[in-house]
Design an enzyme around this catalytic site. Structure first.
Site, PDB file in Angstrom:
ATOM      1  N   LYS A  11       3.575  16.891   1.509  1.00 25.39           N
ATOM      2  CA  LYS A  11       3.554  15.351   1.344  1.00 25.39           C
ATOM      3  C   LYS A  11       2.609  14.543   2.349  1.00 25.39           C
ATOM      4  O   LYS A  11       2.184  15.054   3.030  1.00 25.39           O
ATOM      5  CB  LYS A  11       5.043  14.895   1.698  1.00 25.39           C
ATOM      6  CG  LYS A  11       6.121  15.495   0.418  1.00 25.39           C
ATOM      7  CD  LYS A  11       7.326  14.915   0.697  1.00 25.39           C
ATOM      8  CE  LYS A  11       8.286  15.286  -0.139  1.00 25.39           C
ATOM      9  NZ  LYS A  11       9.823  14.924  -0.040  1.00 25.39           N
ATOM     10  N   TYR A  51       9.785  11.861  -9.940  1.00 28.68           N
ATOM     11  CA  TYR A  51      11.029  11.604  -9.252  1.00 28.68           C
ATOM     12  C   TYR A  51      12.013  10.857 -10.177  1.00 28.68           C
ATOM     13  O   TYR A  51      13.122  10.269  -9.718  1.00 28.68           O
ATOM     14  CB  TYR A  51      10.871  11.284  -8.072  1.00 28.68           C
ATOM     15  CG  TYR A  51      10.580  12.137  -6.735  1.00 28.68           C
ATOM     16  CD1 TYR A  51      11.173  13.003  -6.287  1.00 28.68           C
ATOM     17  CD2 TYR A  51       9.432  11.705  -6.110  1.00 28.68           C
ATOM     18  CE1 TYR A  51      10.936  14.134  -5.310  1.00 28.68           C
ATOM     19  CE2 TYR A  51       8.862  12.597  -5.354  1.00 28.68           C
ATOM     20  CZ  TYR A  51       9.675  13.502  -4.694  1.00 28.68           C
ATOM     21  OH  TYR A  51       9.092  14.313  -3.737  1.00 28.68           O
ATOM     22  N   ASN A 114       9.808  13.975   4.988  1.00 27.49           N
ATOM     23  CA  ASN A 114       9.896  15.179   5.490  1.00 27.49           C
ATOM     24  C   ASN A 114       8.906  16.318   5.033  1.00 27.49           C
ATOM     25  O   ASN A 114       9.571  17.575   4.947  1.00 27.49           O
ATOM     26  CB  ASN A 114      11.375  15.504   4.835  1.00 27.49           C
ATOM     27  CG  ASN A 114      11.323  15.333   3.180  1.00 27.49           C
ATOM     28  OD1 ASN A 114      10.275  15.262   2.598  1.00 27.49           O
ATOM     29  ND2 ASN A 114      12.627  15.761   2.780  1.00 27.49           N
ATOM     30  N   HIS A 117       8.081  19.203  -0.458  1.00 30.02           N
ATOM     31  CA  HIS A 117       9.080  19.239  -1.399  1.00 30.02           C
ATOM     32  C   HIS A 117       8.839  20.529  -2.214  1.00 30.02           C
ATOM     33  O   HIS A 117       7.928  21.115  -2.116  1.00 30.02           O
ATOM     34  CB  HIS A 117       8.363  18.178  -2.740  1.00 30.02           C
ATOM     35  CG  HIS A 117       9.303  18.467  -4.050  1.00 30.02           C
ATOM     36  ND1 HIS A 117      10.547  17.769  -4.438  1.00 30.02           N
ATOM     37  CD2 HIS A 117       8.943  19.178  -5.014  1.00 30.02           C
ATOM     38  CE1 HIS A 117      10.998  18.186  -5.439  1.00 30.02           C
ATOM     39  NE2 HIS A 117      10.069  19.204  -5.855  1.00 30.02           N
ATOM     40  N   GLU A 128       8.113  21.533 -13.128  1.00 30.99           N
ATOM     41  CA  GLU A 128       7.565  20.788 -12.134  1.00 30.99           C
ATOM     42  C   GLU A 128       5.973  21.364 -12.157  1.00 30.99           C
ATOM     43  O   GLU A 128       5.087  20.722 -11.870  1.00 30.99           O
ATOM     44  CB  GLU A 128       7.919  20.698 -10.787  1.00 30.99           C
ATOM     45  CG  GLU A 128       9.296  19.855 -10.792  1.00 30.99           C
ATOM     46  CD  GLU A 128      10.207  19.982  -9.445  1.00 30.99           C
ATOM     47  OE1 GLU A 128       9.610  20.924  -8.774  1.00 30.99           O
ATOM     48  OE2 GLU A 128      11.122  19.239  -9.267  1.00 30.99           O
TER      49      GLU A 128
HETATM   50  P1  CMP Z   1      12.372  15.852  -2.060  1.00 28.66           P
HETATM   51  O1  CMP Z   1      12.868  17.448  -1.916  1.00 28.66           O
HETATM   52  O2  CMP Z   1      11.042  15.468  -2.550  1.00 28.66           O
HETATM   53  O3  CMP Z   1      13.191  15.133  -3.202  1.00 28.66           O
HETATM   54  C1  CMP Z   1      13.700  13.939  -3.227  1.00 28.66           C
HETATM   55  C2  CMP Z   1      13.250  13.226  -2.005  1.00 28.66           C
HETATM   56  O4  CMP Z   1      13.862  11.857  -1.772  1.00 28.66           O
HETATM   57  C3  CMP Z   1      13.672  14.025  -0.947  1.00 28.66           C
HETATM   58  O5  CMP Z   1      12.732  14.974  -0.661  1.00 28.66           O
HETATM   59  C4  CMP Z   1      13.454  13.020   0.417  1.00 28.66           C
HETATM   60  O6  CMP Z   1      12.267  12.961   0.876  1.00 28.66           O
HETATM   61  C5  CMP Z   1      13.844  11.488  -0.509  1.00 28.66           C
HETATM   62  N1  CMP Z   1      15.100  11.424   0.248  1.00 28.66           N
HETATM   63  C6  CMP Z   1      16.253  11.744  -0.073  1.00 28.66           C
HETATM   64  N2  CMP Z   1      17.217  10.909   0.698  1.00 28.66           N
HETATM   65  C7  CMP Z   1      16.590   9.751   0.897  1.00 28.66           C
HETATM   66  C8  CMP Z   1      17.116   8.715   1.764  1.00 28.66           C
HETATM   67  N3  CMP Z   1      18.345   8.550   2.016  1.00 28.66           N
HETATM   68  N4  CMP Z   1      15.976   7.752   2.045  1.00 28.66           N
HETATM   69  C9  CMP Z   1      14.825   8.036   1.938  1.00 28.66           C
HETATM   70  N5  CMP Z   1      14.393   9.062   1.233  1.00 28.66           N
HETATM   71  C10 CMP Z   1      15.137  10.226   0.756  1.00 28.66           C
END
Ligand code: CMP
Length: 140
Positions: A11, A51, A114, A117, A128
């Protein structure tokens, strides 16, 4: 032995900090093979559609803006039980809750930033992967 393929994104927070090699070393060291890979800048429409399951969540707008903010690496990982293994290597969604040694514990900044993904099921992995790659681009 179940050989699977799963979809992975490095990411924006990670590409911005030049962490793509360190992150992919974790996948490769733990038995996953990168069988397709490209660096791209997601469009807003692509990020919104990718998403879409989260579109009612309060963080959806923030998530989309983040995903278009810097380049990403989209890739396909192959290996034994690749869907689950990828999730184990990534660690919990929230880096604060991720086990030591996982990508998110080591490199993640917070729940939004984070670093990676990964698909949550074999069914979603197929969807995906097909969103970003044609069959000809998967080279095992
Ligand atoms: P990902 O696995 O890419 O799938 C959805 C993403 O939404 C997740 O990782 C996080 O990066 C993001 N996400 C989930 N919860 C939150 C939150 N409370 N605030 C901001 N981003 C979030």
């Amino acid at each position: 032995m179940t050989i699977q393929r799963t979809f992975s994104i490095i990411k924006p927070d990670a590409t911005k900090r030049n962490l793509t090699g360190k992150i992919n070393a974790k996948f490769e060291e733990q038995g996953l093979r990168i069988v397709a890979q490209k660096r791209l800048r997601m469009s807003r429409l692509q990020a919104q559609a990718f998403y879409a399951v989260h579109k009612e969540r309060p963080f959806f707008g923030e998530l989309v803006e983040y995903m278009v903010s810097e380049p990403v690496i989209v890739q396909v990982l192959e290996g034994e039980n690749a869907v689950l293994k990828n999730r184990e290597i990534m660690g919990a969604t929230d880096p604060k809750k991720a086990d030591k040694g996982t990508i998110r514990a080591e490199f993640g900044i917070d729940i939004g930033n984070n670093s990676v993904h990964g698909s949550d099921s074999e069914e979603n992995a197929a969807i995906e992967i097909a969103y970003f790659f044609s069959g000809l681009e998967l080279v095992g």
